[in-house]
Design a protein around this motif. Structure first.
Motif, PDB file in Angstrom:
ATOM      1  N   MET A 182      95.777  93.386  45.404  1.00 52.39           N
ATOM      2  CA  MET A 182      97.010  92.711  45.816  1.00 52.39           C
ATOM      3  C   MET A 182      98.198  93.670  45.751  1.00 52.39           C
ATOM      4  N   THR A 183      98.218  94.595  44.762  1.00 53.04           N
ATOM      5  CA  THR A 183      99.358  95.509  44.665  1.00 53.04           C
ATOM      6  C   THR A 183      99.371  96.525  45.804  1.00 53.04           C
ATOM      7  N   GLU A 184      98.191  96.974  46.274  1.00 49.71           N
ATOM      8  CA  GLU A 184      98.138  97.893  47.413  1.00 49.71           C
ATOM      9  C   GLU A 184      98.663  97.200  48.663  1.00 49.71           C
ATOM     10  N   LEU A 185      98.273  95.940  48.859  1.00 50.84           N
ATOM     11  CA  LEU A 185      98.746  95.157  49.999  1.00 50.84           C
ATOM     12  C   LEU A 185     100.258  94.980  49.910  1.00 50.84           C
ATOM     13  N   LYS A 186     100.745  94.671  48.719  1.00 52.65           N
ATOM     14  CA  LYS A 186     102.192  94.482  48.526  1.00 52.65           C
ATOM     15  C   LYS A 186     102.947  95.768  48.854  1.00 52.65           C
ATOM     16  N   GLN A 187     102.440  96.913  48.403  1.00 54.05           N
ATOM     17  CA  GLN A 187     103.090  98.194  48.691  1.00 54.05           C
ATOM     18  C   GLN A 187     103.112  98.461  50.199  1.00 54.05           C
ATOM     19  N   ALA A 188     102.008  98.190  50.860  1.00 52.10           N
ATOM     20  CA  ALA A 188     101.922  98.408  52.312  1.00 52.10           C
ATOM     21  C   ALA A 188     102.918  97.507  53.042  1.00 52.10           C
ATOM     22  N   VAL A 245     109.797  91.725  47.516  1.00 56.58           N
ATOM     23  CA  VAL A 245     108.659  91.306  48.341  1.00 56.58           C
ATOM     24  C   VAL A 245     107.678  90.693  47.362  1.00 56.58           C
ATOM     25  N   LYS A 246     107.323  89.436  47.605  1.00 53.98           N
ATOM     26  CA  LYS A 246     106.483  88.710  46.653  1.00 53.98           C
ATOM     27  C   LYS A 246     105.326  88.040  47.382  1.00 53.98           C
TER      28      LYS A 246
END
Length: 158
Positions: free
Chosen positions: A1-7, A26-27
């Motif tokens: 989920m954190t990789e997706l959030k960063q992207a 961004v949440k």
């Protein structure tokens, strides 16, 4: 989920309307079995509905084109409300000369007029408690960012 959030954060940054706009948060979360993508946008001169709509369309198009959200999702782009805590130096800078209520990590609360913002913290003009028979005084104090837990702009109806 954190990789997706960063992207997603990178996509959002790329599609900001101009240099006056900046991302507050961004949440990603779950809502009714769907992924909720919430983007909070702010600007030095205030955010318009048009800016939110433009960013929403651009981010949505890129997410779809790159198939980054395979499941159904809800995308919300908005500005932070008045009760949303300040989280970046840029937000503090934007609110110079406004009244802030700051909760410190020590548990103490301080209220005062925001005078300046530096890399390390903020300077406030704080009214000292009035002693009987004496005039209330004001004092400038410096608060480092690391000692602040939450900072809220106080709305004045004067």
């Amino acid at each position: 989920m954190t990789e997706l959030k960063q992207a997603i954060e990178e996509i959002v940054e790329k599609h900001l309307p101009d240099e006056n706009h900046f991302v507050v948060e961004v949440k990603l979360s779950e809502k009714s079995g769907k992924t909720l993508l919430n983007i909070l946008l702010d600007a030095d001169e205030g955010v318009t509905i048009q800016a939110c709509a433009k960013l929403s369309r651009a981010v949505s198009e890129e997410l779809e084109a790159k198939d980054m959200m395979p499941e159904a999702y809800i995308l919300e782009v908005s500005s932070p409300g008045l009760d949303f805590p300040l989280s970046s130096r840029r937000q503090f800078q934007k609110n110079i000369n406004r009244e802030l209520k700051i909760s410190l990590t020590s548990g103490e609360e301080i209220q005062g007029k925001l005078l300046e913002v530096s890399e390390a913290g903020v300077k406030l003009l704080v009214k000292q408690k009035k002693e009987k028979g004496k005039k209330a005084t004001e004092e400038e104090i410096f608060l480092p960012f690391e000692e602040m837990k939450k900072s809220i702009v106080q709305v004045s109806f004067k």
